[in-house]
Design a protein around this motif. Structure first.
Motif, PDB file in Angstrom:
ATOM      1  N   VAL A 222       0.839  -1.204   0.000  1.00  0.00           N
ATOM      2  CA  VAL A 222       0.000   0.000   0.000  1.00  0.00           C
ATOM      3  C   VAL A 222       0.872   1.250   0.000  1.00  0.00           C
ATOM      4  O   VAL A 222       0.616   2.208  -0.735  1.00  0.00           O
ATOM      5  N   PHE A 223       1.915   1.262   0.812  1.00  0.00           N
ATOM      6  CA  PHE A 223       2.830   2.410   0.870  1.00  0.00           C
ATOM      7  C   PHE A 223       3.490   2.639  -0.490  1.00  0.00           C
ATOM      8  O   PHE A 223       3.578   3.777  -0.969  1.00  0.00           O
ATOM      9  N   ALA A 224       3.955   1.555  -1.118  1.00  0.00           N
ATOM     10  CA  ALA A 224       4.589   1.673  -2.431  1.00  0.00           C
ATOM     11  C   ALA A 224       3.597   2.175  -3.479  1.00  0.00           C
ATOM     12  O   ALA A 224       3.943   3.017  -4.327  1.00  0.00           O
ATOM     13  N   GLY A 225       2.345   1.685  -3.415  1.00  0.00           N
ATOM     14  CA  GLY A 225       1.330   2.147  -4.356  1.00  0.00           C
ATOM     15  C   GLY A 225       1.025   3.626  -4.209  1.00  0.00           C
ATOM     16  O   GLY A 225       0.863   4.345  -5.206  1.00  0.00           O
ATOM     17  N   LEU A 226       0.963   4.100  -2.983  1.00  0.00           N
ATOM     18  CA  LEU A 226       0.717   5.522  -2.742  1.00  0.00           C
ATOM     19  C   LEU A 226       1.878   6.369  -3.259  1.00  0.00           C
ATOM     20  O   LEU A 226       1.665   7.449  -3.839  1.00  0.00           O
TER      21      LEU A 226
ATOM     22  N   ARG B 141       1.693   8.958  -6.321  1.00  0.00           N
ATOM     23  CA  ARG B 141       1.850  10.311  -5.768  1.00  0.00           C
ATOM     24  C   ARG B 141       0.582  10.777  -5.066  1.00  0.00           C
ATOM     25  O   ARG B 141       0.157  11.928  -5.196  1.00  0.00           O
ATOM     26  N   GLN B 142      -0.026   9.860  -4.345  1.00  0.00           N
ATOM     27  CA  GLN B 142      -1.227  10.156  -3.586  1.00  0.00           C
ATOM     28  C   GLN B 142      -0.925  10.004  -2.101  1.00  0.00           C
ATOM     29  O   GLN B 142      -0.022   9.264  -1.712  1.00  0.00           O
ATOM     30  N   SER B 143      -1.694  10.708  -1.280  1.00  0.00           N
ATOM     31  CA  SER B 143      -1.617  10.499   0.165  1.00  0.00           C
ATOM     32  C   SER B 143      -2.852   9.752   0.614  1.00  0.00           C
ATOM     33  O   SER B 143      -3.939   9.907   0.034  1.00  0.00           O
ATOM     34  N   LEU B 144      -2.719   8.942   1.657  1.00  0.00           N
ATOM     35  CA  LEU B 144      -3.824   8.111   2.110  1.00  0.00           C
ATOM     36  C   LEU B 144      -4.990   8.977   2.593  1.00  0.00           C
ATOM     37  O   LEU B 144      -6.153   8.682   2.310  1.00  0.00           O
TER      38      LEU B 144
END
Length: 288
Positions: free
Chosen positions: A270-274, A278-281
């Motif tokens: 999930v961290f790598a996908g964000l 270039r999105q924040s959770l």
């Protein structure tokens, strides 16, 4: 006085959520972590150590199953996005009124029954005496029964089917907020369907794409019923190994370690996908 009253009301509203997080999520995870670093040295005798994690890396079957589960979960997420995006776009931008409501309702109808019932439905369709096999024999396309269960394709089909709604819903919500005039302006300025999709639609839908991928990936990674029922006892799914350690072998220490490794994997992906998107959770969940 009014400020104190509003602050008290805010804390009272927040209290059930905090209790739910602490009692049902934080405390159980703390307990499982303590169990995962406990090494059994005798009857009811334990010492702290990381032998359970070392056992995972020392046994090829464990980490290969772990890697297989991760890869297939990522693939299921990608396939769900590929199938779900056109459905969501059609519902959000190409339909209106009652038609949109009807199509959205049709996407939700399969989820009115439990995952177990839906999985058994796929088993009825795919087994060698099932609907598809009989139809192929009736049409003369095959000479005998065709077994479509107990393979990776059946698992992938079940994973995509059981999670596609969780991709469609955030995408529909995000695409609904896209002003149609922006798409019309893109065509007026000479843009093609491909360029408009790439430059306008997808960037606007990115929060929905990211949130949908997060949910689908976590559901696929932690799924137990679908891989076991559609893939059979030899499906080699990591949640099956966790179940075996807890329920069959009563090895809670190793099962807890497996659970934390799965949690670490999901958090890392999930961290790598964000980062890649270039999105924040917080912004992603806020916009969807």
């Amino acid at each position: 006085m009014a400020s104190d009253t509003s602050r008290l009301g805010f804390y009272l509203l927040l209290a059930p959520i905090l209790l739910w997080l602490v009692i049902l999520i934080i405390l159980p995870h703390i307990g499982l972590f303590i169990v995962s670093i406990s090494e059994k040295i005798g009857p009811r005798e334990y010492e702290t150590g990381f032998d359970n994690y070392a056992a995972f890396f020392g046994e090829p079957l464990y980490w290969r199953t772990f890697a297989r589960t991760a890869i297939m979960s990522i693939l299921a997420t990608v396939l769900t996005l590929i199938l779900g995006f056109p459905i969501a776009y059609y519902i959000a931008k190409l339909t209106r009124g009652r038609t949109k409501t009807t199509l959205f309702l049709m996407c939700m109808i399969p989820f009115w029954v439990s995952e177990l019932v839906r999985t058994f439905g796929w088993m009825i369709l795919l087994r060698e005496t099932g609907v598809i096999s009989n139809a192929l024999q009736y049409l003369g396309l095959v000479d005998g029964p065709v077994e479509m269960l107990y393979n990776d394709a059946a698992i992938m089909m079940g994973l995509v089917y059981t999670s596609i709604l969780f991709m469609v819903v955030p995408l529909v919500t995000t695409l609904d907020s896209l002003d149609d005039s922006l798409i019309e302006a893109g065509y007026d300025l000479g843009g093609t369907s491909t360029s408009i999709m790439r430059e306008i639609v997808i960037p606007h839908a990115m929060p929905g794409i990211v949130s949908g991928c997060i949910v689908v990936f976590m559901l696929s990674l932690g799924n137990y019923l679908t891989p076991i029922l559609l893939g059979g006892k030899d499906s080699l799914w990591f949640t099956g190994m966790i179940y075996t350690q807890f329920i069959t072998r009563f090895n809670w220490e190793l099962g807890s370690a497996f659970g934390f490794l799965l949690l670490a994997l999901s958090s890392l992906v999930v961290f790598a996908g964000l980062k890649l998107s270039r999105q924040s959770l917080i912004e992603t969940m806020g916009r969807t």
